[in-house]
Structure formats: C-alpha cells, structure tokens
Design an enzyme around this catalytic site. Structure first.
Site, PDB file in Angstrom:
ATOM      1  N   PRO A 441       0.873  -1.231  -0.064  1.00 52.33           N
ATOM      2  CA  PRO A 441       0.020   0.112   0.059  1.00 52.33           C
ATOM      3  C   PRO A 441       0.735   1.377  -0.093  1.00 52.33           C
ATOM      4  CG  PRO A 441      -0.632  -1.563   1.522  1.00 52.33           C
ATOM      5  CD  PRO A 441       0.706  -2.189   1.167  1.00 52.33           C
ATOM      6  N   TYR A 600      -1.581   5.692  12.976  1.00 52.74           N
ATOM      7  CA  TYR A 600      -3.156   5.884  12.571  1.00 52.74           C
ATOM      8  C   TYR A 600      -3.921   5.473  13.595  1.00 52.74           C
ATOM      9  CZ  TYR A 600      -0.970   7.108   8.169  1.00 52.74           C
ATOM     10  OH  TYR A 600      -0.082   7.519   7.187  1.00 52.74           O
ATOM     11  N   ARG A 648      -2.131  -5.061   9.109  1.00 53.34           N
ATOM     12  CA  ARG A 648      -0.969  -4.269   9.392  1.00 53.34           C
ATOM     13  C   ARG A 648      -0.683  -3.854  10.617  1.00 53.34           C
ATOM     14  NH1 ARG A 648       2.281  -0.626   4.876  1.00 53.34           N
ATOM     15  NH2 ARG A 648       2.677  -2.827   4.073  1.00 53.34           N
TER      16      ARG A 648
END
Length: 800
Positions: A441, A600, A648
């Site tokens: 990604p 995040y 992930r």
C-alpha cells in the site's frame, strides 16, 4: 621528494574512496602532513599491539621510512587471546596490493577450505564453494612483529602507553580493543554506545582440523547450545561455544571454573570433537558487546578496530575490519595535505562500510540468539536459513556457489524444477495468489472528494499488469474525518465504491491471475495534513477538520491536538469500518487489510506511547487491543467468508517504552485468534521521535519472529528491493509474502522483469498477451562471460 604509492583496491577499502581507483588499485602522490616534513618526520604512537595496530604501524613505516612509529603493547609479544583468525579475499586483496611481503608470509601459513557443514538433529548438511582462509592468531602476530621490526618500527611490549602521547606525537592511533581506555578517557567526544547482547560464548580450540566451517546445534535439557568451529592450522581448529544467558545459567556454567567449563563443553559436543578434549587460553565466558562511536577522532587521536567498532564473531569481522581500517587510514594519510583532513577522510570512507558490516553482524547474532525458533524447520531449509542469516549471502549467490545444495532446498520447499521461490503460489483462505510478490500500500494523495480517478486506474492497473500476485490500494479512509490529507481516497460513499469497482474490474479482466486488495484505515491524530509533497505531516494552512485519537496527544509539537474518543464515537467509528468493508466487498476487492500500523487511529490504541486511556480501552496490552479487535470483528462479520483478511501492524515503535517485538507477537496472536489470515508486519511511524535502525530488509526480522513464534502467515515489508531478497526470504522461511513499495514506483513491471532476469517463464509470471513480445530481457552486451566466483570469507561465517 615525490613518492608514488600503490594503495588499496576499492573492494578491500570499501566506502567513499579518497581518490579514484584504476584497475583495482590506486596511484596516490605522497604529500607530507603538517606539522611533519622532510626535516621533521611524522611521529606516530600506536596504542595496542593487535593485528590492526601492528599492520597500521607496518603500512605507515613502509610508506614513509622517515616516520618515527612506536607501538605500545601492555602484554608480552607471545601473549594472545583466541586461536584462529579468518580473513576474507577482499582483505587479502588489500594486503597484497599494500604490502606483498606480509601477503606472501600469510599465504605460506594459511589453511584453506571451501565447505560449510551444518549439523542439526544428527544430520549434516554441507554447502560448498565458499572459499575460506585462516591462520593462527599467534602466527599472524609473529608475521606482523617481524615485518614491523624489519621496517624499523619500535615495538614496546609489557609497556603501558604514556598518558601524554597526544602532546608528544603528531598522531596517536588507538587500537586498544573493545575495552579501549583511550575511548573511555575521551568518551565525551567519541560518545560511544555499547550494547550487550543475550548470549554467552567462550573461545576454545581443538587439536585437530575440522574439514569445513562447522556449525553444530545441541538441543539439551537446559536449552539450545551451538558450536562454531573452523580449522586454522594442520593440527588445530578454533571452537566457539555459544548459548543464551538463561541456558548458560540453567546448565550451571555460571558456577564452573575455566577447566570445568572446557571439560563440560567437550562432553556436550563430543561427537563433533571426535571425543577429543578442548583446550583454553585464559578463556572466559563473556557476552558480546557491540560498540558504536559517534566520532572516531579527537584532535590527533584516532580510533581503529574494536576501539571504534565491533562486529559479532559469527560473521568473523573483528580482525578483518581492523586490518581494513589500517589500510584506509594509511591511504588517507598519503592523500590528504593535513592531518585533520586525513582523519576526516578515513572516517568518511570507513564509517558506511563498518555500518553495513555491523548491520549484517547484528542480524547474524540475533539469528543465533533466536535459533530455537527455527529448529523445527525442514532440515535443509534450516541450513539455508543459517547460511543466509546475515542477509549478505543470498539465494542467488548461494546458487552460484553450490547449485546442488540450493536446488535441494528448493525441492524440499516445493518449488517445481527451475521455479524461483518467489513464483510459487500461496493460499490465503479462498484466495490463491499466483506468486509471493505484493505491491505494498502506497498513499497517492490524488483523489478528489475521496473518489479514486483515472490516476488510480492507471497506477494500480499498471502494477497489476506488471505481474505481482497481489496489488494493494493505498490506505482507503472510512470517513471524511478519517482522511490523512484532502487527497486521500475513501470508501464512505457509494460514488467512491463505484469508482473502485471500475478499478477492480480492470484488474480482474486485464490482468487475470492478479488479486487486488483494499487497505481500510482511519488517520486518527495524523490527519488534516498537507499532501506529502507539500509538507509531510504539516497541518493544512486552511480547511482543517477536527481530529480524534485514543488520547489527546498531538503527533508533533506543531500538529493539531486531537480529541480523546468517547464511547459513543468509538461505536460510530467501528460502524464506519464495517460500512466501508461492505462497500469494498461490493466493489470486488479480493482481500481486505485492516490498517493498525504507522500511528493511525487503530495503531494509536495499540501503542502505550499513544494510548494513555484509563478506561477499558487503555492500560494493559489486552485492553489496548480491545478496540482494534472490536473493529476487526465488525469488519470480519460483513466481509465475505471466503475472502481473506490481513492486518498491518507496527511491530516496534523504535522508541523507548513503546510497542516491543514481544508485544507484536501477542498482537499478532490476538488478531489471528479473531480470524486474521496473515499479519502484514511493518514498523514505526507511530511517534515522531522514533529512532529506526534502517538497513537492507531491516523490518523482516519482526515478521520472521511472528511467523516462527505463532505459525501465522506473514507479509514482510521494509527495504526489500531485489528479487534475490524476495527469493532468499521466502526460501529461508522468514516470510510467506514480500510487499515492495518503492521498487514498484520505479518499475510497475517489477515482478515480470524479475522473472525475465531469472530466465523464468512458467506459472506465476504470465505476461499479458499484448506485452508478450517484450517478455524476453533485451540483450545489451555479452551474456557468455562467466560470473565471478564469490567468496564468503570472514564476512559471513564466523571467527575473526
């Protein structure tokens, strides 16, 4: 007087060269360094009479006989510690060019061999074609003593170095070893960092020559122990016994004296030693220490060898590095007009070479620290894993050295004849990937209102046509508030889902056999920032939106402070992820990945550095996992059962007090228990003050650990740049899939080009019909030239 000096070939010197090289050797014009001159020769003091210090003395005296060079050594000339020394072809090439007399003397005493033997569970596996040369450490010192005396070097044994050497001499070379008093005296300037590792080891010797470089593993009631052995004379071998600290204590070695330890080691490895005893030489159990210095020189004092840096004996680089330091220092002193310039050039040249070696040594020593993880591997895969542990020996060059051994490993792994490991298929739930390559990604920041456009179609479509088994989208945001930048793509509207369906349709129709996956995430405290090329992580100049996070902690000092999420908001975000997953399924994605890495939102819950909550979602790791697992469950419940889900994670925060490698294993276990089919193992980007240990494939050990500790399939990422790296990691069993980012930015057809470069045209590397005419690699030069014979040398085995 002008003097022409033949210096060191670039292969032996390494790093940034001080001058141009020609035909493997340099011609440099000697210029005297102030304050010395024809009437005022350079006075050099060398502290330490080991190989590095002695060889530096011989080189400097040979290059300018007028120099006054004195070596201070506190021990007697025949005192030595350790037994055999392994030198690589690179190092020997440098010695040959710099001082042929030393080279020829070494040649007369070398013991040479080509094989590496690995004995594991009563089975020996042999790999050939490596090329080693070793001799006794005492013999090496005698050769250097003789050379120094012949050249007129003043050798002072049993004599400590005077404290005023920097005042009485023009140059002081501190070659005083790992416990360098010089380094410690000026620790405020050199700023050393010393890291102690987890294993104990002892240097011993056997009274017969092994027939190869031998690694033997003993599984005892106390734990795993290993023997590293190699011949260094017609009647002698070095033997190093190593084990983890807790094994050493459990076996009672902490209560034994030297003689008892030696006898005990001989009994444990009696078969390898043919029942012969071991002998010691003031041998003591010790813990390896990695030494790194911020600076290598201070005024006219310069560090050399172990005083400046250490590298674990399992890649045999202690003597090698010290000798190469001496070669580089001598050459730089010849080439530079001033002493400060020469010392700066020496450090600039050697530092990157040493850093690379230390990274390889760290990988090697950590492999041996964790050897118990690999014991249940298939026998030859275990041997291949050991041989490639430092990442310097790879699948391709091992195949060149010993094709039969490598092909046997491939066959046991399940590779059809002639099939590189990277082109074997891999199954995740109901999805079979045609090869082991993943387009990682990569945020493109090119969407409008979260809608992927023509750019995304071309970007992802090109990489799908390029042959990867799986192409991943960038992080696709589950809400407008969850974007990183205004250019981030989303899956929070039907319009966005339709745009994604256009892309998945193209991949499925235009690149049959390539799967496409979506990565779902929420920016958390790292949102509302500019596009990457306008200022990464910098807040928008206008149009900012409010941020939310597990705790009210800004990412950087200038970042917006997020609001701590309430229970109601947690429920809303969980539902946003589930709704996005439904849209992703309808859009035709084959795989879904939950983004719980890189600081995040979900990653912010996992790290103790970013989650300071005192409710049920903060505190212990179990509590920090609670919300990410709730989100995972909500997504898994709506994601089609036959389609796989991956997660992930950041396996370390690269910051004190953050997520540890042990935590990462437990995080992986938890997600697997909830139905994750694989863990995509990344690291860092969680806190702004991280200190990553960058290097080749630097993140893969974390994936390796998770895979072998838990049995969960993993995706490795992080500075994997070559198809040789991919083959090596897959065949060694360190990962199941390899995700590459930047290589796919450079070359959308990276996977197909990798197949062409390996001469592979079989399954897993099918070219799209319109491109098949270009499936053969263009011939731009000679193809019949033989490949050079590679030498493993001391850089990848052990000793030193």
């Amino acid at each position: 007087m002008e003097r022409t000096v033949t210096a060191v070939p670039s292969g032996a010197r390494g790093g940034a060269e001080c001058a141009a090289t020609a035909a493997g050797a340099r011609q440099a014009t000697h210029r005297p360094q102030p304050p010395s001159g024809p009437d005022n020769p350079l006075r050099v003091a060398i502290i330490g009479g080991g190989p590095g210090g002695l060889y530096a003395a011989a080189l400097l005296k040979r290059l300018d006989p007028a120099r006054e060079i004195t070596v201070w050594e506190r021990n007697a000339p025949d005192d030595t510690f350790g037994f055999g020394v392994v030198l690589s072809d690179e190092t020997l090439g440098g010695i040959e060019h710099a001082d042929r007399e030393v080279y020829e003397a070494l040649q007369r005493h070398f013991t040479r061999w080509d094989d590496i033997g690995i004995v594991h569970r009563d089975t020996r596996h042999t790999s050939s074609g490596h090329g080693f040369a070793a001799l006794g450490r005492q013999r090496l010192l005698e050769i250097l003593h003789t050379r120094c005396r012949d050249l007129g070097v003043d050798l002072r044994f049993r004599t400590g170095a005077p404290a005023d050497l920097p005042r009485t001499h023009d140059l002081v070379i501190a070659a005083d070893g790992i416990h360098s008093a010089t380094r410690e005296t000026h620790a405020d300037v050199f700023r050393p960092t010393v890291t102690n590792h987890r294993c104990r080891y002892i240097w011993l010797a056997a009274d017969f020559p092994f027939d190869s470089f031998r690694f033997e593993i003993a599984e005892t009631e106390h734990g795993v122990m290993q023997l590293h052995g190699y011949p260094y004379a017609p009647d002698a071998s070095t033997v190093i016994i190593e084990m983890r600290e807790e094994v050493w204590r459990a076996a009672g070695f902490d209560e034994l004296d030297e003689a008892e330890s030696v006898e005990r080691c001989a009994k444990i490895f009696a078969e390898a030693l043919r029942g012969r005893p071991l002998k010691s030489n003031n041998s003591t159990w010790t813990t390896f220490r990695t030494v790194v210095n911020d600076r290598w020189s201070h005024g006219n004092v310069v560090l050399l060898g172990d005083a400046a840096h250490t590298a674990h004996f399992s890649i045999g680089s202690g003597t090698k590095l010290a000798v190469e330091d001496a070669l580089a220092l001598a050459a730089c002193l010849e080439e530079r007009d001033t002493l400060p310039g020469a010392l700066a050039a020496y450090e600039a040249e050697r530092r990157p070479v040493v850093a690379s070696t230390q990274r390889a040594a760290r990988a090697s020593l950590e492999w041996f620290e964790n050897i118990a993880l690999y014991l249940d591997q298939p026998p030859r895969q275990f041997a291949f894993n050991l041989l490639t542990r430092s990442r310097r020996v790879t699948h391709d060059n091992l195949r060149l050295r010993d094709a039969r051994f490598t092909e046997t490993v491939e066959r046991e792994f399940g590779c059809p004849p002639g099939t590189p490991p990277m082109f074997t298929p891999f199954r995740l739930r109901g999805l079979t990937l045609r090869n082991r390559v993943v387009v990682s990604p990569m945020d493109m920041y090119s969407a409008v209102d979260g809608v992927p456009g023509d750019f995304h179609l071309v970007h992802l479509g090109a990489r799908a046509l390029g042959g990867a088994g799986l192409v991943m989208t960038e992080m696709v945001c589950v809400s407008e508030q969850g974007r990183i930048t205004p250019g981030c793509a989303g899956l929070y509207t039907g319009r966005q889902a339709e745009a994604w369906k256009r892309i998945t349709n193209f991949v499925h129709d235009g690149a049959p056999g390539t799967a496409i996956g979506v990565q779902l995430g929420h920016s958390g405290r790292k949102g509302s920032t500019r596009l990457m090329w306008e200022g990464m992580d910098e807040p928008l100049e206008e149009g900012n939106w409010p941020l939310v996070a597990p705790s009210a902690l800004p990412y950087k000092e200038f970042s917006q402070t997020p609001r701590e999420l309430s229970r109601a908001q947690l429920t809303d975000i969980r539902e946003q992820f589930a709704a996005a997953a439904v849209r992703a399924a309808r859009a035709g994605f084959d795989l879904l990945e939950l983004h719980c890495a890189h600081g995040y939102l979900l990653s912010g819950f996992l790290s103790p550095l970013t989650n300071r909550r005192t409710d049920a979602y903060g505190g212990s790791l179990e509590k920090r996992l609670r919300f990410p697992l709730e989100v995972f469950d909500a997504v898994r419940n709506v994601w089609p059962g036959e389609r796989p889900m991956t997660v992930r994670i950041s396996a370390t925060d690269w910051a004190e007090g953050g997520t540890s490698a042990e935590d990462a294993v437990e995080i992986a276990r938890a997600f697997a228990a909830h139905g994750a089919d694989a863990i995509d193992v990344s690291t860092g980007q969680v806190v702004a003050d991280e200190q990553p240990e960058f290097g080749r494939s630097y993140q893969t050990p974390f994936a390796d650990r998770i895979r072998h500790t838990t049995g969960i399939p993993v995706i490795a990422v992080g500075a994997i740049s070559s198809w040789d790296d991919v083959n090596s990691l897959i065949l060694a069993g360190r990962t199941d899939l390899c995700a590459l980012a930047r290589p796919h930015l450079y070359d959308p057809h990276w996977t197909l080009h990798a197949a062409a470069e390996q001469g592979y045209t079989g399954p897993g590397a099918t070219w799209p019909a319109p491109y098949r005419a270009g499936s053969r690699r263009p011939q731009t030069g000679r193809t019949d030239a033989p490949k050079p014979r590679l030498s493993l040398g001391s850089g990848d085995a052990g000793g030193g």
